[in-house]
Write an enzyme that holds these catalytic residues in place. Structure first.
Site, PDB file in Angstrom:
ATOM      1  N   GLU A 246      96.197  42.676   2.123  1.00  0.00           N
ATOM      2  CA  GLU A 246      97.614  42.981   2.323  1.00  0.00           C
ATOM      3  C   GLU A 246      98.126  44.188   1.529  1.00  0.00           C
ATOM      4  O   GLU A 246      99.262  44.201   1.079  1.00  0.00           O
ATOM      5  CB  GLU A 246      98.459  41.739   1.997  1.00  0.00           C
ATOM      6  CG  GLU A 246      98.121  40.568   2.903  1.00  0.00           C
ATOM      7  CD  GLU A 246      98.777  39.255   2.490  1.00  0.00           C
ATOM      8  OE1 GLU A 246      99.112  38.475   3.398  1.00  0.00           O
ATOM      9  OE2 GLU A 246      98.952  38.993   1.294  1.00  0.00           O
TER      10      GLU A 246
HETATM   11  C1  TNX Z   1      98.084  35.348   2.534  1.00  0.00           C
HETATM   12  S1  TNX Z   1      95.176  35.094   2.267  1.00  0.00           S
HETATM   13  C2  TNX Z   1      97.699  35.865   1.312  1.00  0.00           C
HETATM   14  C3  TNX Z   1      98.334  35.362   0.078  1.00  0.00           C
HETATM   15  C4  TNX Z   1      99.379  34.328   0.371  1.00  0.00           C
HETATM   16  C5  TNX Z   1      98.905  33.420   1.476  1.00  0.00           C
HETATM   17  C6  TNX Z   1      99.834  32.293   1.757  1.00  0.00           C
HETATM   18  C7  TNX Z   1      95.384  36.340   1.430  1.00  0.00           C
HETATM   19  C8  TNX Z   1      94.187  37.052   1.063  1.00  0.00           C
HETATM   20  N1  TNX Z   1      96.637  36.714   1.130  1.00  0.00           N
HETATM   21  O1  TNX Z   1      98.878  36.434  -0.644  1.00  0.00           O
HETATM   22  O2  TNX Z   1      99.604  33.613  -0.796  1.00  0.00           O
HETATM   23  O3  TNX Z   1      98.728  34.171   2.641  1.00  0.00           O
HETATM   24  O4  TNX Z   1      99.268  31.387   2.651  1.00  0.00           O
END
Ligand code: TNX
Length: 582
Positions: free
Chosen positions: A373
């Site tokens: 992300e």
């Molecule tokens: C996605 S999964 C994220 C996290 C959040 C999560 C909540 C991932 C690598 N990143 O930053 O906490 O979703 O479900």
């Protein structure tokens, strides 16, 4: 650890009503039968008279005839089970624990005795096994057995004793977790219980399907102290998991001391989601977690999330932020807004300092660099950053792990990607695997322990859907991502993100009973995969958790037995005992 005071009182918007029982060890909605509305109403509505009568009858029945444990009642399912009906063995006050003359094996014996002493009240003295091999009592024997591999074990129950043999102390350790489950559920009690401690006769031959079986705890969104982490390790060890991934840094807090960068914790650790208290692990704290995990044959995988999810780091080191407003502490739950400036050479000095110290303090082979992300670091700039970070990890002698967003970057020896997608058609990840990457499977819609069980689960997310037990169990890590062959699957991991999880009781409520489902996918041969059989075996774990004082979700999909130690939650005073150390 250093809990720090709350700095911001606001609650994130999606945060559910706060737990009403933070100090009692119960979780709102632990009676979360899908048919029972669960909410945080202070006075639970008593069950209807008919329901009470049914429960009383059930309890009476259980009291009169506690179901004996069968050799196959083990989670995760063992590879081979051969019951021998007339070969049961019963522990007595005189039972000894014999062990091969090896320090690691001896440590396994000590831990087993520690597990069995409180409920039995027996002394269970430990003694070195005579050369010819002991014939009575409990025996933990190290012996060359190439077919069992580095983690397998053999367990034989005969009328004179129970013998676990393995090529390694790790194999013996897994065998003791099986032994534990073969005793009556009250073995989990922290105080003496009157019971006949009989193990069902026969033999088990067992070894894992995948080498990597893990769970992740996010200690960044909410901080959890060392004791909570140790308790989580106990739960992992019970189900033969062998890796604990700690998500140590995120926008809301930096949770590990880095001596060359003291501002990271001095400035970046004080916050958490919703203004909850922050905190961080000192080198000694981290060492305690690693040592406790190692004693339970688990490897810690530390994650420093880069280049995104770095707001807390940027409050400490604003010089690494891209041009724009100076970063300020963040207590919300949005993702994707923060990043280290990939065009600033100082960024790579920072990455090398942080990863260098974390690597030096981590005995395990893996270093997780996140990579998810980073929405504002795109294309070649992103892959360029990742490739530099991967080289830093390799220079430190560690194997790099990252979320599957790392896939487009160049391969580097040993590289492991953690796949958290929800759609198995992912050509970019499949291509990275063709170039040499191995995969850890954490599909968001199967393995994410922060997803709600049902729509009325009081905490958790639902962006990847609702995940009750069957959904967590009914998939195959070997075929999850199209174009990724089974040989490239290193294993499975169940991540628990903690935006809405604020206490140990809430962690346990989200972990159990889904963690054993994921553990079984990682350990048990595919031939054992069978939902009907699994839910029945899983049901037998409920009384064990109850006896140990562990909160769990009473999924309506599982035929939990009612036991005297396990009254309906709605009728229990808010005083569930805390679990004891394993
Ligand atoms: C996605 S999964 C994220 C996290 C959040 C999560 C909540 C991932 C690598 N990143 O930053 O906490 O979703 O479900």
């Amino acid at each position: 650890m250093h809990p720090t005071p709350a700095t911001s009182p606001q609650q994130p918007e999606h945060r559910p009503a706060p737990a009403t029982s933070g100090t009692t060890g119960t979780v709102p909605g632990t009676d979360g039968d899908a048919n029972t509305p669960t909410n945080s109403a202070p006075t639970p509505v008593p069950p209807a008279a008919g329901e009470l009568a049914r429960l009383a009858a059930h309890e009476a029945g259980t009291r009169l005839a506690p179901a004996p444990v069968r050799l196959g009642d083990v989670v995760p399912a063992p590879e081979q089970i051969r019951p021998a009906p007339r070969a049961d063995f019963t522990l007595t006050a005189d039972t000894r624990v014999w062990v091969s003359p090896d320090p690691a094996a001896r440590a396994v014996a000590e831990r087993l005795a520690d597990l069995l002493r409180p409920a039995t009240g027996y002394r269970l003295p430990i003694a070195e096994a005579p050369h010819a091999g002991p014939t009575d009592g409990i025996a933990l024997v190290l012996a060359e057995q190439p077919e069992l591999g580095p983690e397998g074990y053999r367990l034989d129950v005969t009328p004179t004793g129970v013998r676990i043999s393995a090529a390694t102390a790790t194999g013996l350790h897994h065998g003791t977790q099986t032994l534990r489950q073969l005793l009556p559920a009250t073995i989990e009690s922290s105080t003496p219980v009157r019971a006949t401690w009989t193990l069902p006769g026969g033999s088990i031959l067992d070894r894992p399907r995948f080498p990597y079986r893990g769970a992740m705890l996010d200690v960044a969104r909410h901080f959890f102290g060392v004791d909570d982490v140790l308790r989580v390790i106990d739960h992992l060890a019970r189900y033969k998991l062998n890796h604990l991934h700690l998500h140590l840094t995120d926008d809301q807090g930096w949770r590990i001391a880095v001596e060359s960068r003291p501002r990271l914790t001095a400035v970046g650790a004080s916050t958490a989601v919703g203004g909850a208290p922050g905190g961080w692990y000192t080198p000694a704290d981290y060492q305690r977690i690693i040592a406790y995990a190692a004693e339970r044959h688990l490897t810690v995988v530390p994650e420093i999330d880069l280049p995104g999810h770095t707001n807390a780091a940027l409050t400490a080191h604003p010089e690494l932020a891209p041009a724009g407003p100076t970063p300020v502490p963040y207590t919300g739950t949005e993702v994707g807004f923060s990043y280290l400036d990939p065009t600033n050479p100082q960024t790579y000095e920072f990455v090398a300092d942080v990863l260098g110290e974390v690597a030096a303090r981590t005995p395990g082979p893996f270093l997780h660099i996140g990579g998810d992300e980073a929405f504002k670091v795109k294309g070649a700039v992103y892959t360029g950053f990742v490739e530099r970070a991967q080289r830093i990890v390799a220079k430190l002698g560690k194997t790099v792990v990252g979320w599957h967003q790392l896939a487009p970057a160049a391969h580097i020896e040993g590289r492991v990607l953690q796949w958290w997608g929800t759609d198995g058609i992912d050509p970019t990840t499949a291509d990275a695997v063709r170039r040499g990457a191995r995969l850890i499977l954490s599909p968001g819609n199967r393995a994410y322990l922060d997803m709600k069980y049902t729509s009325d689960t009081p905490i958790g997310h639902d962006w990847a859907g609702l995940i009750d037990v069957r959904r967590a169990y009914d998939w195959d890590p070997a075929t999850q991502v199209t174009g990724v062959p089974a040989e490239s699957v290193l294993g499975v991991e169940a991540p628990l993100w903690t935006e809405s999880v604020t206490s140990l009781a809430e962690i346990e409520f989200m972990l159990l009973p889904r963690l054993p489902a994921i553990a079984e996918l990682g350990w048990s041969p595919r031939a054992t995969h069978d939902w009907a059989a699994f839910r029945t075996r899983l049901a037998g774990q409920g009384p064990r958790w109850t006896a140990a004082g562990i909160a769990f979700h009473r999924s309506a999909e599982v035929p939990w037995p009612a036991t005297p130690a396990d009254p309906p939650t709605a009728l229990v005073a808010a005083s569930t005992p805390r679990p004891r150390a394993a």
